[in-house]
Design an enzyme around this catalytic site. Structure first.
Site, PDB file in Angstrom:
ATOM      1  N   CYS A   1      -7.329  -2.313   3.697  1.00  0.00           N
ATOM      2  CA  CYS A   1      -6.967  -0.897   3.803  1.00  0.00           C
ATOM      3  C   CYS A   1      -7.581  -0.095   2.670  1.00  0.00           C
ATOM      4  O   CYS A   1      -8.501   0.680   2.875  1.00  0.00           O
ATOM      5  CB  CYS A   1      -5.447  -0.728   3.829  1.00  0.00           C
ATOM      6  SG  CYS A   1      -4.925   1.007   3.917  1.00  0.00           S
TER       7      CYS A   1
ATOM      8  N   CYS B   1       0.842  -1.190   0.000  1.00  0.00           N
ATOM      9  CA  CYS B   1       0.000   0.000   0.000  1.00  0.00           C
ATOM     10  C   CYS B   1       0.881   1.245   0.000  1.00  0.00           C
ATOM     11  O   CYS B   1       1.996   1.231   0.552  1.00  0.00           O
ATOM     12  CB  CYS B   1      -0.900  -0.020   1.239  1.00  0.00           C
ATOM     13  SG  CYS B   1      -1.901   1.467   1.470  1.00  0.00           S
TER      14      CYS B   1
END
Length: 362
Positions: A163, A38
């Site tokens: 996420c 990420c």
């Protein structure tokens, strides 16, 4: 277990053998199936945000429960789970009032300094990043950092929910409370921005305007539901958004990059009574310069921590939406890799190539 360890900011991750303790009370040992890289990881890899070293990063992750500690009743060995970095204590005022994503009692979720550390190298503690540390073959975490999911859900796709997808979906449906028929602008069409776009369409937004300087990302935004795209290099994006909305601006604008000037643009794109949601991570001392007269018309600027999620309910819903074919995760995965090649995935993220590299284990 093997893990990718950050020993020095700005330096490559090193693959090392890390000792994992046995599960204690309230703890769960998870065999990691997949962890995506990420953009938030980059902030810590590059030193833009602080983390105590050595540390194991990685937080967009999913796997299978292998052991549970005393008192764990929510999970059992064999359960499939997603990790969520907004772990909750369940007993503070914010948790009890339905806002677990900004829990004030997360200190109760970690081991005390006089206890055996969950993770260690040569007998010395290793920092557990965001209560997870998913760049590893195993995670030892508090049960309140996990949600149980349907075993029909592919775990490589499930990892993406932890996420980026949760942040985009929650920012739309919880933070901004976008309603059917409203208009939305999204600044930044990386993975989180793309999830914000498709979540806005899912919520019923009529105008979904995607803003990104990269042509490939603008095309990807269209694939995920953007009704119009804007190249910020071609002119003033605020003027472009207002032109696309009859001069009024959007009900909600989402800044997903993490730059002050873009946050200010997001605010200026909103119509009277509109909301600018700041999702991108910025240096902690960042200040914004915003004209006061816009506030008189009841415009708002809001922070957004993981989409203001209630992940024990939100993530199973996203799983169901994916399994029903209504939430696209397949096209978010642009690359797959093994742990030994994690550096290549980090380099791709730094170059802005693709949306997500998924590290697969097993």
């Amino acid at each position: 277990m093997r893990a990718a360890v950050l020993r020095e900011v700005g330096k490559p991750l090193s693959i090392e053998t890390v000792t994992v303790a046995d599960p204690g009370p309230g703890e769960v040992l998870v065999e990691v199936a997949a962890t995506a890289i990420c953009h938030s990881d980059l902030h810590f890899l590059q030193g833009h945000l602080p983390v105590e070293l050595p540390a194991i990063l990685g937080h967009e992750t999913a796997g299978i429960v292998r052991k549970v500690g005393l008192g764990v009743s929510y999970l059992k060995p064999g359960d499939h789970v997603i990790g969520c970095l907004s772990a909750f204590c369940g007993s503070c005022e914010l948790c009890l009032s339905g806002r677990p994503s900004i829990c004030e009692g997360q200190g109760a979720l970690v081991r005390k300094s006089d206890e055996t550390p969950r993770l260690s190298l040569g007998g010395k503690p290793v920092t557990q990043f965001m209560h997870l540390s998913g760049f590893a073959e195993l995670m030892l975490v508090h049960e309140h950092a996990l949600v149980k999911i349907d075993t029909a859900m592919p775990l490589d796709r499930a990892a993406l929910l932890g996420c980026g997808a949760m942040t985009g979906y929650g920012a739309v449906t919880r933070t901004a409370n976008v309603r059917a028929g409203e208009s939305v602008a999204v600044i930044g069409c990386g993975a989180v921005g793309i999830n914000t776009i498709q979540s806005a369409r899912l919520a019923g937004a009529i105008d979904v305007i995607a803003i990104d300087p990269l042509p490939a990302r603008r095309e990807m935004a269209k694939k995920f539901g953007a009704t119009a795209v804007v190249d910020p290099k071609a002119g003033d994006p605020v003027a472009a958004v207002r032109a696309l909305t009859g001069g009024k601006g959007v009900h909600a604008a989402f800044e997903v990059v993490g730059k002050p000037e873009l946050a200010e643009q997001a605010f200026l794109m909103t119509r009277k009574g509109g909301t600018a949601v700041l999702m991108g991570l910025m240096p902690l001392e960042t200040r914004l310069s915003l004209p006061f007269w816009h506030f008189i018309a009841e415009r708002k600027v809001m922070g957004c921590d993981m989409g203001s999620n209630q992940f024990r309910t939100d993530l199973p819903r996203l799983v169901r939406l994916y399994l029903d074919g209504r939430y696209n995760l397949d096209d978010l995965i642009s690359h797959r890799s093994r742990l030994d090649a994690i550096g290549e995935g980090v380099a791709r993220m730094e170059r802005g190539e693709g949306l997500r590299t998924v590290i697969e284990f097993g």
